[in-house]
Design a protein around this motif. Sequence first.
Motif, mmCIF file in Angstrom:
data_model
loop_
_atom_site.group_PDB
_atom_site.id
_atom_site.type_symbol
_atom_site.label_atom_id
_atom_site.label_comp_id
_atom_site.label_asym_id
_atom_site.label_seq_id
_atom_site.Cartn_x
_atom_site.Cartn_y
_atom_site.Cartn_z
ATOM 1 N N ILE A 157 55.657 47.116 13.544
ATOM 2 C CA ILE A 157 55.601 48.715 13.445
ATOM 3 C C ILE A 157 55.786 49.365 11.897
ATOM 4 C CG2 ILE A 157 55.931 50.794 14.160
ATOM 5 C CD1 ILE A 157 57.474 50.008 16.371
ATOM 6 N N LYS A 158 55.106 49.368 11.519
ATOM 7 C CA LYS A 158 53.811 50.194 10.561
ATOM 8 C C LYS A 158 54.388 51.768 10.427
ATOM 9 C CE LYS A 158 50.371 47.279 8.555
ATOM 10 N NZ LYS A 158 48.578 47.409 7.931
ATOM 11 N N LEU A 159 55.019 51.884 9.633
ATOM 12 C CA LEU A 159 55.756 53.775 9.693
ATOM 13 C C LEU A 159 54.682 54.594 9.528
ATOM 14 C CD1 LEU A 159 59.127 52.865 8.645
ATOM 15 C CD2 LEU A 159 58.697 52.559 10.659
ATOM 16 N N SER A 160 53.737 54.103 9.108
ATOM 17 C CA SER A 160 52.708 55.077 8.201
ATOM 18 C C SER A 160 51.577 55.520 9.232
ATOM 19 C CB SER A 160 52.238 54.502 7.179
ATOM 20 O OG SER A 160 51.427 53.067 7.253
ATOM 21 N N ASP A 161 51.396 54.742 10.242
ATOM 22 C CA ASP A 161 50.505 55.184 11.176
ATOM 23 C C ASP A 161 50.927 54.492 12.586
ATOM 24 O OD1 ASP A 161 50.472 52.461 11.213
ATOM 25 O OD2 ASP A 161 47.991 52.341 10.218
ATOM 26 N N LEU A 162 51.977 53.971 12.480
ATOM 27 C CA LEU A 162 52.687 53.994 14.233
ATOM 28 C C LEU A 162 51.700 52.387 14.527
ATOM 29 C CD1 LEU A 162 53.016 56.662 15.536
ATOM 30 C CD2 LEU A 162 54.785 55.804 14.165
ATOM 31 N N SER A 163 51.194 51.647 13.751
ATOM 32 C CA SER A 163 49.817 50.521 14.192
ATOM 33 C C SER A 163 51.260 48.853 14.513
ATOM 34 C CB SER A 163 48.886 50.437 13.696
ATOM 35 O OG SER A 163 49.297 49.495 12.027
ATOM 36 N N TYR A 164 50.820 48.116 15.276
ATOM 37 C CA TYR A 164 52.069 47.505 15.345
ATOM 38 C C TYR A 164 50.912 45.788 16.265
ATOM 39 C CZ TYR A 164 50.431 48.282 20.851
ATOM 40 O OH TYR A 164 50.614 48.356 22.330
ATOM 41 N N GLU A 165 52.014 45.281 15.949
ATOM 42 C CA GLU A 165 51.429 43.516 16.374
ATOM 43 C C GLU A 165 52.954 42.601 17.315
ATOM 44 O OE1 GLU A 165 50.681 40.589 13.211
ATOM 45 O OE2 GLU A 165 49.428 41.792 13.069
ATOM 46 N N LEU A 166 52.343 42.439 18.866
ATOM 47 C CA LEU A 166 53.440 42.447 19.326
ATOM 48 C C LEU A 166 53.325 40.914 20.048
ATOM 49 C CD1 LEU A 166 55.053 43.348 21.575
ATOM 50 C CD2 LEU A 166 53.347 44.099 23.100
ATOM 51 N N ILE A 167 53.828 39.792 20.775
ATOM 52 C CA ILE A 167 54.346 38.962 21.489
ATOM 53 C C ILE A 167 55.158 39.077 22.242
ATOM 54 C CG2 ILE A 167 55.069 36.929 21.333
ATOM 55 C CD1 ILE A 167 53.825 36.226 18.663
ATOM 56 N N GLU A 168 54.836 39.547 23.624
ATOM 57 C CA GLU A 168 55.483 40.193 24.208
ATOM 58 C C GLU A 168 55.966 38.347 25.374
ATOM 59 O OE1 GLU A 168 54.649 43.174 27.002
ATOM 60 O OE2 GLU A 168 52.147 42.627 27.059
ATOM 61 N N LYS A 169 56.494 38.494 26.270
ATOM 62 C CA LYS A 169 56.484 37.837 27.494
ATOM 63 C C LYS A 169 56.874 38.262 29.600
ATOM 64 C CE LYS A 169 57.907 33.391 25.537
ATOM 65 N NZ LYS A 169 59.242 32.364 25.669
ATOM 66 N N LYS A 170 55.898 37.920 29.629
ATOM 67 C CA LYS A 170 56.172 38.187 31.464
ATOM 68 C C LYS A 170 58.286 37.596 31.945
ATOM 69 C CE LYS A 170 51.470 38.423 33.545
ATOM 70 N NZ LYS A 170 50.819 37.566 34.411
ATOM 71 N N TYR A 171 58.523 38.399 32.895
ATOM 72 C CA TYR A 171 59.721 38.346 33.444
ATOM 73 C C TYR A 171 59.363 38.956 34.962
ATOM 74 C CZ TYR A 171 61.978 36.718 29.136
ATOM 75 O OH TYR A 171 61.588 35.766 27.827
ATOM 76 N N THR A 172 60.274 38.606 35.252
ATOM 77 C CA THR A 172 60.817 39.198 37.447
ATOM 78 C C THR A 172 61.034 40.181 37.179
ATOM 79 O OG1 THR A 172 60.687 36.420 37.635
ATOM 80 C CG2 THR A 172 61.298 38.139 38.997
ATOM 81 N N PHE A 173 60.466 41.167 37.694
ATOM 82 C CA PHE A 173 61.411 42.600 38.023
ATOM 83 C C PHE A 173 61.209 42.762 39.874
ATOM 84 C CE2 PHE A 173 60.602 42.182 32.671
ATOM 85 C CZ PHE A 173 62.086 42.904 32.814
ATOM 86 N N SER A 174 62.332 42.467 40.153
ATOM 87 C CA SER A 174 61.912 43.248 41.482
ATOM 88 C C SER A 174 61.217 42.188 42.327
ATOM 89 C CB SER A 174 61.678 44.202 42.347
ATOM 90 O OG SER A 174 62.588 45.570 41.554
ATOM 91 N N GLY A 175 60.927 40.907 42.137
ATOM 92 C CA GLY A 175 60.743 39.609 42.447
ATOM 93 C C GLY A 175 59.114 39.669 41.754
ATOM 94 N N ASP A 176 58.414 40.744 40.999
ATOM 95 C CA ASP A 176 57.385 40.005 40.585
ATOM 96 C C ASP A 176 56.683 40.326 38.833
ATOM 97 O OD1 ASP A 176 55.811 40.770 42.671
ATOM 98 O OD2 ASP A 176 56.590 42.902 42.764
ATOM 99 N N LYS A 177 56.675 39.976 38.229
ATOM 100 C CA LYS A 177 56.996 39.023 36.785
ATOM 101 C C LYS A 177 55.602 39.803 36.693
ATOM 102 C CE LYS A 177 58.158 34.445 36.330
ATOM 103 N NZ LYS A 177 59.175 34.569 35.144
ATOM 104 N N ARG A 178 56.288 40.244 35.411
ATOM 105 C CA ARG A 178 55.136 41.452 34.410
ATOM 106 C C ARG A 178 55.458 41.218 32.873
ATOM 107 N NH1 ARG A 178 58.806 45.336 37.033
ATOM 108 N NH2 ARG A 178 59.482 46.818 35.884
ATOM 109 N N LEU A 179 54.719 42.217 32.835
ATOM 110 C CA LEU A 179 54.881 42.217 31.174
ATOM 111 C C LEU A 179 55.314 43.627 30.313
ATOM 112 C CD1 LEU A 179 51.229 41.184 29.612
ATOM 113 C CD2 LEU A 179 53.795 39.326 29.354
#
Length: 334
Positions: A157-179
């Motif tokens: 996250i850039k502190l100056s403008d709050l822009s970001y680059e993200l790598i995320e994975k799906k995990y199971t929550f209450s039986g459903d895969k989600r980001l």
Amino acid sequence: MDVYLKKAVLHLIDREAGDPVFSQVELDLTAEFIREYLTKKISKLSSAQTKTGTLVEDSEISRMLPMAQEQFVAFSEQFVNHWYQFYKNSEDAPNSDVFVILYEEEAETQVAFIKVNYKEAYTHFTELDDQGLENKLILNRAILAGKTQKPDEGITIKLSDLSYELIEKKYTFSGDKRLYFSQEVIESVPLPSLDENMNVIKKVAKKLSDKFETPTYDVLANVQEAVFETIEESGYIDTEEIAEKAFKDNVSAKLAFQAEVVEKGFVEQKQMVKEVKEISEKKFSKQKLKLSNGIELIVPVEVYRNPDLIEFVNNPDGTLSVMIKNIEAIQNKL
């Protein structure tokens, strides 16, 4: 990528033990192996799977960021604790180590959150007892991936403008895969990754090849070449330029392509991940062809369009011949 590390801390996520084990002391950045490991992990966050976006100013994470420079350790604990409140609810999210890093890149101060999952590995252990010295083989279940491997999840996250680059994975929550990371941790809707946009482009290109009775391999080759050229020229995927380069004089195909990619979820981005040209060079600068007889070809873009070097010939019986020309030498890459 020229990264200057300012501060870093390591927190442990052992879900069986309960809450995270928070370090109260920063990592020693005078150690070269630590600097190299963290720098490599930051660089690996920029990939074809990376999504981009900008945090909203009143999000929980945005409100924490002003602490990062003056109260770094406290900030890191607050960040990780906020993330963990969502992560711990997953049925299959693994144990891991989390690095929080304050650094500068191109005169921009940034924060990185990097999660590296544990993996199993064998090592030795030496023990001295009444019988003498014994070398044992032991299984260590908390080994981290090497420096050249991409983090399992992470955000910069850039502190100056709050822009970001993200790598995320799906995990199971209450039986459903989600980001969960974008939806709950940073409360943001990121733009699609390069891979996600390319999947849309390829699906539409295949559909149009059937519609306009053009060989699929040829349409996909045109599109891949056009993607590579537009990223090299402008730094982003320009669907209008791709349509012009890929479909040339076929006005109907060009209009259909531009309309359908948007309909299927393509989002044009003038600002893509910072390493987009390097990523494009690796992914799109070579055409990879698999022939029906089992032969596989990897052909550089500049060679693919040169009829003096390679030619695709339509035979009268409906088959296709590939002629590779003017070869001075052949090497067997055994």
